[in-house]
Design an enzyme around this catalytic site. Structure first.
Site, PDB file in Angstrom:
ATOM      1  N   ALA A   1       0.836  -1.205   0.000  1.00 42.26           N
ATOM      2  CA  ALA A   1       0.000   0.000   0.000  1.00 42.26           C
ATOM      3  C   ALA A   1       0.875   1.261   0.000  1.00 42.26           C
ATOM      4  CB  ALA A   1      -0.926  -0.012   1.205  1.00 42.26           C
TER       5      ALA A   1
ATOM      6  N   GLY B   1      -0.066   1.562  -3.211  1.00 45.97           N
ATOM      7  CA  GLY B   1      -0.223   0.924  -4.503  1.00 45.97           C
ATOM      8  C   GLY B   1       0.580   1.513  -5.638  1.00 45.97           C
TER       9      GLY B   1
ATOM     10  N   GLU C   1      -0.149  -6.362   2.319  1.00 47.70           N
ATOM     11  CA  GLU C   1      -0.220  -5.149   3.148  1.00 47.70           C
ATOM     12  C   GLU C   1      -0.708  -5.521   4.539  1.00 47.70           C
ATOM     13  OE1 GLU C   1       0.034  -1.845   4.979  1.00 47.70           O
ATOM     14  OE2 GLU C   1       0.876  -2.088   2.959  1.00 47.70           O
TER      15      GLU C   1
ATOM     16  N   CYS D   1      12.237   4.868   2.108  1.00 50.38           N
ATOM     17  CA  CYS D   1      12.209   6.313   1.837  1.00 50.38           C
ATOM     18  C   CYS D   1      12.843   7.048   3.008  1.00 50.38           C
ATOM     19  CB  CYS D   1      10.785   6.800   1.558  1.00 50.38           C
ATOM     20  SG  CYS D   1       9.593   6.428   2.860  1.00 50.38           S
TER      21      CYS D   1
END
Length: 480
Positions: free
Chosen positions: A128, A130, A150, A248
């Site tokens: 997720a 997506g 997920e 990230c």
């Protein structure tokens, strides 16, 4: 410049300890306080990049190619249009032709590109909302079997909605802690993407409060979770398969240290594949190990980390596990299957469907063709493939995702919506026809040439079949 961006002093001191010598901490801070450029990815299941570029030229949208993804573009819209209509309510977005996705986040799937050319089974361990899952589906061209997992149930629902919109039909959704895959599905995947949950240090440009709860201890705690996930990914990967690990965030605690844990835990059984040649200029962000460590100031993007590995040898799972409970689906009987296919061919001139038809109670599902059927029984799925219809006394009533995912196959009983009709359709209104029609039965509604849902022919109109939970309020499609 966003002077309200929260950047703790302790975080800056930590960054100083590992920022590369050729980069300046002052540039890093300045970039973190600069708004992020919007990027979109063309969904090639529904539109070509050439068609997108033509659309942008007609709309006076300014686009700049993202160097590492042929389907990616930085996008700027006219100021007046931007203020009047959000990008998410434009026809290109509602039709699934584009996906708003930060440019750096397009990199992890691109690192898997070579592996996907011969992959039949793929796992996205933390899927997720997506963006990367839908990118993988497009790269696979809906072939093979992609399992998207997920852990969050609320995010799983959003992921499912995204996949319907973009036209994905080769995906199975699961809802687990990703650490289970190594035990339940050892050596079953040709390629795995582990875009791991992380501290999100690289996202501060789009979320001014991303570092509000930052601490070195939280980095360490999250890295323990990441290590359990990457260990699971190793076991789930076939020998010769490819694993891409990404975050990230920027800290080596969650990046290089997690990769080093993998290399030490499975010494001699896994190798690093350098990403220095992934795209022109990648060497600017390549570490000595061959990983990509994307600092925000290098490409004017979010911060990101990507590592690529090849599994060269196996190590048995200490406690392999098997799913309990019966498989709740059964293949549709041949006679019933033939009748359904004949009806679909008669109405839409679709000659065949890409997969196998299964039943669960009154639900009719189209499963992707799975090379190893053991995959279907190894774990419990939230859903597999797409729900194409429900049975009733007169046959099968088709569902919304039959249209969004398979409508491109139809050469009959389709209707291309103009701007006003499209706005009416997504607002839940029926579509008035300029002239009466003799057509009957269901019709696939299209926008920008891409299927977006179902309607039903009625003499002077098309009755709207859009599900109530998909109906949108407010201004759509047109901004003037």
């Amino acid at each position: 410049m966003n002077i309200n961006t929260f950047i703790p002093d302790a975080f800056i001191e930590d960054v100083k300890s590992y920022i590369p010598d050729h980069l300046k901490i002052e540039d890093f801070i300045t970039t973190c306080q600069t708004p992020l450029k919007r990027a979109v990815r063309v969904n090639t299941l529904k539109m070509s990049t050439k068609e997108f570029e033509q659309e942008c030229a007609q709309r006076n949208w300014e686009i700049t190619p993202v160097p590492w993804c042929q389907q990616g573009y930085w996008l700027e819209r006219p100021e007046q249009e931007e203020a009047a209509l959000p990008l998410g309510k434009t026809d290109l977005h509602l039709s699934g032709c584009i996906y708003v996705q930060e440019a750096s986040s397009m990199l992890p799937p691109m690192a898997l590109k070579d592996a996907l050319t011969h992959a039949n089974t793929v796992l996205d361990m933390a899927a997720a909302p997506g963006s990367k899952t839908s990118q993988l589906v497009a790269m696979l061209n809906n072939d093979g079997f992609l399992i998207a997992n997920e852990f969050s149930s609320s995010r799983l629902k959003a992921l499912s909605a995204t996949l319907k919109r973009v036209g994905a039909y080769n995906v199975g959704l699961t809802h687990f802690d990703g650490a289970v895959f190594g035990d339940y599905m050892p050596e079953m995947f040709d390629a795995i993407l582990l875009d791991a949950p992380c501290s999100g240090e690289g996202t501060v440009r789009k979320d001014a409060d991303a570092l509000k709860n930052w601490s070195l201890q939280s980095n360490i705690d999250i890295s323990d979770v990441q290590k359990s996930l990457i260990k699971s990914a190793f076991h789930a990967l076939k020998v010769g398969g490819t694993l891409v690990y990404s975050t990230c965030t920027l800290t080596p605690v969650e990046n290089q240290a997690v990769c080093q844990y993998l290399l030490e835990e499975f010494a001699g059984l896994i190798e690093v594949q350098t990403l220095s040649d992934l795209f022109t200029g990648a060497d600017k962000a390549t570490t000595d190990e061959g990983y990509l460590h994307i600092w925000p100031q290098i490409f004017d993007s979010e911060g990101f980390f990507i590592a690529k590995f090849i599994k060269t040898g196996a190590k048995a799972v200490s406690e392999p596990k098997t799913k309990k409970g019966a498989f709740p689906f059964a293949q549709m009987p041949p006679k019933q299957t033939q009748q359904l296919l004949q009806e679909i061919k008669k109405q839409f001139a679709i000659k065949s469907l890409p997969g196998e038809i299964y039943l669960r109670d009154k639900e009719v599902w189209l499963f992707p063709t799975v090379e190893n059927e053991q995959l279907l029984h190894a774990v419990k799925f939230s859903r597999i493939g797409i729900l194409i219809g429900t049975t009733h006394k007169n046959g099968v009533r088709l569902e919304h995702e039959f249209a969004t995912c398979l409508g491109h196959l139809a050469t009959k009983n389709t209707h291309n919506l103009d701007a006003q009709q499209a706005a009416d359709y997504f607002n839940g209104k029926d579509i008035r026809l300029p002239q009466p029609t003799t057509a009957s039965g269901e019709v696939i509604m299209c926008l920008n040439g891409a299927p977006v849902g179902l309607g039903k022919w009625q003499k002077n109109k098309i009755k709207n079949s859009l599900a109530r939970d998909l109906v949108l309020d407010g201004k759509l499609i047109t901004w003037e």
